[in-house]
Design a protein around this motif. Structure first.
Motif, PDB file in Angstrom:
ATOM      1  N   LEU A   1      15.558   0.852  18.450  1.00  0.00           N
ATOM      2  CA  LEU A   1      15.819   1.330  17.097  1.00  0.00           C
ATOM      3  C   LEU A   1      15.232   0.388  16.054  1.00  0.00           C
ATOM      4  O   LEU A   1      14.656   0.829  15.052  1.00  0.00           O
ATOM      5  N   SER A   2      15.375  -0.918  16.275  1.00  0.00           N
ATOM      6  CA  SER A   2      14.803  -1.872  15.321  1.00  0.00           C
ATOM      7  C   SER A   2      13.286  -1.744  15.299  1.00  0.00           C
ATOM      8  O   SER A   2      12.653  -1.837  14.241  1.00  0.00           O
ATOM      9  N   GLY A   3      12.691  -1.502  16.469  1.00  0.00           N
ATOM     10  CA  GLY A   3      11.247  -1.303  16.517  1.00  0.00           C
ATOM     11  C   GLY A   3      10.813  -0.065  15.760  1.00  0.00           C
ATOM     12  O   GLY A   3       9.794  -0.071  15.055  1.00  0.00           O
ATOM     13  N   LEU A   4      11.590   1.028  15.889  1.00  0.00           N
ATOM     14  CA  LEU A   4      11.277   2.245  15.143  1.00  0.00           C
ATOM     15  C   LEU A   4      11.393   1.996  13.643  1.00  0.00           C
ATOM     16  O   LEU A   4      10.600   2.521  12.845  1.00  0.00           O
ATOM     17  N   GLY A   5      12.379   1.171  13.243  1.00  0.00           N
ATOM     18  CA  GLY A   5      12.509   0.818  11.831  1.00  0.00           C
ATOM     19  C   GLY A   5      11.302   0.050  11.337  1.00  0.00           C
ATOM     20  O   GLY A   5      10.738   0.349  10.270  1.00  0.00           O
ATOM     21  N   PHE A   6      10.873  -0.948  12.116  1.00  0.00           N
ATOM     22  CA  PHE A   6       9.698  -1.728  11.722  1.00  0.00           C
ATOM     23  C   PHE A   6       8.427  -0.883  11.778  1.00  0.00           C
ATOM     24  O   PHE A   6       7.492  -1.091  11.000  1.00  0.00           O
ATOM     25  N   GLY A   7       8.387   0.066  12.716  1.00  0.00           N
ATOM     26  CA  GLY A   7       7.244   0.971  12.773  1.00  0.00           C
ATOM     27  C   GLY A   7       7.165   1.845  11.541  1.00  0.00           C
ATOM     28  O   GLY A   7       6.091   2.064  10.974  1.00  0.00           O
ATOM     29  N   ALA A   8       8.324   2.369  11.103  1.00  0.00           N
ATOM     30  CA  ALA A   8       8.369   3.161   9.877  1.00  0.00           C
ATOM     31  C   ALA A   8       7.955   2.315   8.678  1.00  0.00           C
ATOM     32  O   ALA A   8       7.292   2.809   7.755  1.00  0.00           O
ATOM     33  N   LEU A   9       8.325   1.049   8.710  1.00  0.00           N
ATOM     34  CA  LEU A   9       7.910   0.129   7.651  1.00  0.00           C
ATOM     35  C   LEU A   9       6.380   0.051   7.585  1.00  0.00           C
ATOM     36  O   LEU A   9       5.787   0.114   6.500  1.00  0.00           O
ATOM     37  N   GLY A  10       5.748  -0.091   8.751  1.00  0.00           N
ATOM     38  CA  GLY A  10       4.294  -0.175   8.788  1.00  0.00           C
ATOM     39  C   GLY A  10       3.631   1.079   8.254  1.00  0.00           C
ATOM     40  O   GLY A  10       2.646   1.016   7.499  1.00  0.00           O
ATOM     41  N   VAL A  11       4.178   2.243   8.626  1.00  0.00           N
ATOM     42  CA  VAL A  11       3.626   3.514   8.131  1.00  0.00           C
ATOM     43  C   VAL A  11       3.833   3.613   6.627  1.00  0.00           C
ATOM     44  O   VAL A  11       2.925   4.023   5.875  1.00  0.00           O
ATOM     45  N   GLY A  12       5.032   3.243   6.157  1.00  0.00           N
ATOM     46  CA  GLY A  12       5.321   3.316   4.727  1.00  0.00           C
ATOM     47  C   GLY A  12       4.398   2.446   3.901  1.00  0.00           C
ATOM     48  O   GLY A  12       3.905   2.867   2.843  1.00  0.00           O
ATOM     49  N   VAL A  13       4.147   1.238   4.367  1.00  0.00           N
ATOM     50  CA  VAL A  13       3.240   0.341   3.656  1.00  0.00           C
ATOM     51  C   VAL A  13       1.839   0.938   3.576  1.00  0.00           C
ATOM     52  O   VAL A  13       1.158   0.847   2.551  1.00  0.00           O
ATOM     53  N   ARG A  14       1.426   1.558   4.657  1.00  0.00           N
ATOM     54  CA  ARG A  14       0.085   2.148   4.716  1.00  0.00           C
ATOM     55  C   ARG A  14      -0.112   3.257   3.681  1.00  0.00           C
ATOM     56  O   ARG A  14      -1.192   3.394   3.094  1.00  0.00           O
ATOM     57  N   ILE A  15       0.919   4.075   3.439  1.00  0.00           N
ATOM     58  CA  ILE A  15       0.752   5.250   2.586  1.00  0.00           C
ATOM     59  C   ILE A  15       1.317   5.061   1.184  1.00  0.00           C
ATOM     60  O   ILE A  15       1.337   6.009   0.387  1.00  0.00           O
ATOM     61  N   LEU A  16       1.780   3.867   0.842  1.00  0.00           N
ATOM     62  CA  LEU A  16       2.388   3.632  -0.464  1.00  0.00           C
ATOM     63  C   LEU A  16       1.468   4.059  -1.609  1.00  0.00           C
ATOM     64  O   LEU A  16       0.290   3.701  -1.643  1.00  0.00           O
ATOM     65  N   ASN A  17       2.033   4.782  -2.552  1.00  0.00           N
ATOM     66  CA  ASN A  17       1.327   5.096  -3.787  1.00  0.00           C
ATOM     67  C   ASN A  17       1.479   3.943  -4.769  1.00  0.00           C
ATOM     68  O   ASN A  17       2.430   3.171  -4.696  1.00  0.00           O
ATOM     69  N   GLY A  18       0.553   3.839  -5.683  1.00  0.00           N
ATOM     70  CA  GLY A  18       0.658   2.839  -6.740  1.00  0.00           C
ATOM     71  C   GLY A  18       0.266   1.440  -6.333  1.00  0.00           C
ATOM     72  O   GLY A  18       0.622   0.478  -7.018  1.00  0.00           O
ATOM     73  N   VAL A  19      -0.455   1.305  -5.222  1.00  0.00           N
ATOM     74  CA  VAL A  19      -0.876  -0.024  -4.766  1.00  0.00           C
ATOM     75  C   VAL A  19      -2.316  -0.308  -5.181  1.00  0.00           C
ATOM     76  O   VAL A  19      -2.626  -1.376  -5.716  1.00  0.00           O
ATOM     77  N   GLU A  20      -3.198   0.626  -4.935  1.00  0.00           N
ATOM     78  CA  GLU A  20      -4.622   0.476  -5.276  1.00  0.00           C
ATOM     79  C   GLU A  20      -5.085   1.715  -6.045  1.00  0.00           C
ATOM     80  O   GLU A  20      -5.322   2.765  -5.440  1.00  0.00           O
ATOM     81  N   PRO A  21      -5.210   1.630  -7.388  1.00  0.00           N
ATOM     82  CA  PRO A  21      -4.878   0.509  -8.269  1.00  0.00           C
ATOM     83  C   PRO A  21      -3.364   0.410  -8.474  1.00  0.00           C
ATOM     84  O   PRO A  21      -2.642   1.389  -8.255  1.00  0.00           O
ATOM     85  N   PHE A  22      -2.906  -0.749  -8.896  1.00  0.00           N
ATOM     86  CA  PHE A  22      -1.468  -0.963  -9.045  1.00  0.00           C
ATOM     87  C   PHE A  22      -0.913  -0.126 -10.185  1.00  0.00           C
ATOM     88  O   PHE A  22      -1.440  -0.109 -11.297  1.00  0.00           O
ATOM     89  N   ASP A  23       0.151   0.587  -9.888  1.00  0.00           N
ATOM     90  CA  ASP A  23       0.840   1.426 -10.872  1.00  0.00           C
ATOM     91  C   ASP A  23       2.327   1.346 -10.555  1.00  0.00           C
ATOM     92  O   ASP A  23       2.806   1.961  -9.598  1.00  0.00           O
ATOM     93  N   LEU A  24       3.070   0.583 -11.359  1.00  0.00           N
ATOM     94  CA  LEU A  24       4.478   0.315 -11.071  1.00  0.00           C
ATOM     95  C   LEU A  24       5.311   1.593 -11.053  1.00  0.00           C
ATOM     96  O   LEU A  24       6.188   1.752 -10.189  1.00  0.00           O
ATOM     97  N   VAL A  25       5.031   2.513 -11.967  1.00  0.00           N
ATOM     98  CA  VAL A  25       5.811   3.749 -12.030  1.00  0.00           C
ATOM     99  C   VAL A  25       5.623   4.572 -10.759  1.00  0.00           C
ATOM    100  O   VAL A  25       6.585   5.074 -10.171  1.00  0.00           O
ATOM    101  N   ARG A  26       4.384   4.736 -10.329  1.00  0.00           N
ATOM    102  CA  ARG A  26       4.118   5.487  -9.094  1.00  0.00           C
ATOM    103  C   ARG A  26       4.730   4.784  -7.889  1.00  0.00           C
ATOM    104  O   ARG A  26       5.237   5.435  -6.968  1.00  0.00           O
ATOM    105  N   LEU A  27       4.688   3.444  -7.890  1.00  0.00           N
ATOM    106  CA  LEU A  27       5.208   2.680  -6.752  1.00  0.00           C
ATOM    107  C   LEU A  27       6.707   2.875  -6.593  1.00  0.00           C
ATOM    108  O   LEU A  27       7.195   3.199  -5.504  1.00  0.00           O
ATOM    109  N   VAL A  28       7.469   2.683  -7.671  1.00  0.00           N
ATOM    110  CA  VAL A  28       8.929   2.742  -7.564  1.00  0.00           C
ATOM    111  C   VAL A  28       9.443   4.168  -7.422  1.00  0.00           C
ATOM    112  O   VAL A  28      10.604   4.374  -7.033  1.00  0.00           O
ATOM    113  N   SER A  29       8.616   5.155  -7.741  1.00  0.00           N
ATOM    114  CA  SER A  29       9.037   6.552  -7.580  1.00  0.00           C
ATOM    115  C   SER A  29       8.603   7.139  -6.239  1.00  0.00           C
ATOM    116  O   SER A  29       8.853   8.322  -5.964  1.00  0.00           O
ATOM    117  N   ASP A  30       7.985   6.323  -5.408  1.00  0.00           N
ATOM    118  CA  ASP A  30       7.489   6.787  -4.118  1.00  0.00           C
ATOM    119  C   ASP A  30       8.571   6.644  -3.045  1.00  0.00           C
ATOM    120  O   ASP A  30       9.048   5.533  -2.787  1.00  0.00           O
TER     121      ASP A  30
END
Length: 306
Positions: A178-207
């Motif tokens: 379960l902890s591995g699945l959590g860390f795996g989801a973390l990796g996927v989430g980081v990969r698809i985060l909005n508002g990172v490139e270019p940085f946009d705080l509003v898009r980031l925190v609403s994602d």
């Protein structure tokens, strides 16, 4: 690619060292509770109570391990943006090797020959993956995918935590997975985060993916702590490897466009399967290691009189 490989290896080193230090802290706390004759350190099912887990989390070893985990998180997040997920997550999951080696010294665990063989196969699998990996795919996914990641991660970790506590001392491998699945989801989430490139705080925190990262990271750390309290550090970490590798690897290939170099797809598949099988091997062959709650003195005898 080189920068991504270096950061993934560094993240692996931080996670591996952190896991062993957290195990030392968890078991020292359990031993001290047992010495005081505490009756609230375990649940009716034989697992660690919430108060026991909280006390383990404030030992200096556990705190140091957590700091290393946070550093590893930052490095792993960077690697997830620079490499295909099946490569970055598998390299990071190789912290199993570091965990196994350090546990010999710090936890007094003796690895079986089959455990060493499984670790050797894992190292070979990583070489195959590194040779076969092509450039990473895209960073875009539909908003429905972002929401789905958050919901699935929350349900898995919340429901899984309750299940592990009911399983008690038999739940270490499930908790590690379960902890591995959590860390795996973390990796996927980081990969698809909005508002990172270019940085946009509003898009980031609403994602929703940002909150999937937080739930996966914090929930994964909590369940991993429970796993370290109730079972083999190598077995729990090996189960973590499976969850952390299979989920993001499959998501990266199926939905994010990750791929291997032309003509080397078979090599990538072989490396990935070998990595998972070898991790399962370490979990299976290491499940008889000492390490259950209350047995910390047998794991780390030099601390028994402190």
């Amino acid at each position: 690619m080189i920068i991504g490989l270096v950061t993934a290896v560094a993240a692996s080193a931080c996670y591996g060292t952190g896991s062993v230090l957290q195990a030392v802290g968890s078991r020292r706390s359990a031993r001290e509770e047992a010495a005081k004759g505490a009756t609230t350190s375990t649940t009716e099912h034989g697992g660690p109570s919430l108060s026991s887990t909280a006390k383990a989390a404030v030992t200096w070893e556990f705190i140091t391990g957590t700091v290393l985990d946070l550093i590893g998180f930052g490095l792993g997040a960077l690697a997830a943006r620079l490499l295909p997920l099946f490569l970055s997550q598998t390299i990071i999951s190789a912290n199993l090797v570091i965990t196994a080696v350090l546990s010999i010294k710090l936890l007094g665990i003796r690895l079986k020959q089959l455990e060493w063989a499984s670790i050797g196969v894992l190292c070979s699998a990583l070489v195959l993956l590194a040779v076969s990996a092509g450039p990473e795919g895209g960073h875009h996914a539909s908003m429905a995918f972002h929401w789905g990641l958050l919901i699935v991660t929350t349900v898995l970790l919340a429901g899984g935590s309750l299940l592990v506590r009911r399983m008690g001392s038999k739940g270490a491998i499930v908790a590690g997975l379960l902890s591995g699945l959590g860390f795996g989801a973390l990796g996927v989430g980081v990969r698809i985060l909005n508002g990172v490139e270019p940085f946009d705080l509003v898009r980031l925190v609403s994602d929703p993916a940002l909150y999937a990262v937080l739930v996966g990271g914090l929930g994964g750390m909590y369940v991993h702590t429970v796993a370290l309290q109730i079972g083999s550090v190598n077995g729990a970490t090996a189960a973590l490897v499976v969850g952390e590798t299979v989920l993001p690897g499959a998501v990266g290939v199926l939905w994010l466009g990750d791929s291997t170099k032309a003509g080397l797809g078979w090599l990538g598949v072989a490396g990935f399967l070998l990595a998972v099988v070898s991790a399962v091997g370490v979990a299976y062959f290491g499940q008889g290691d000492h390490g259950a709650l209350g047995d910390a003195s047998t794991d780390h005898p030099e601390l028994a009189h402190k």
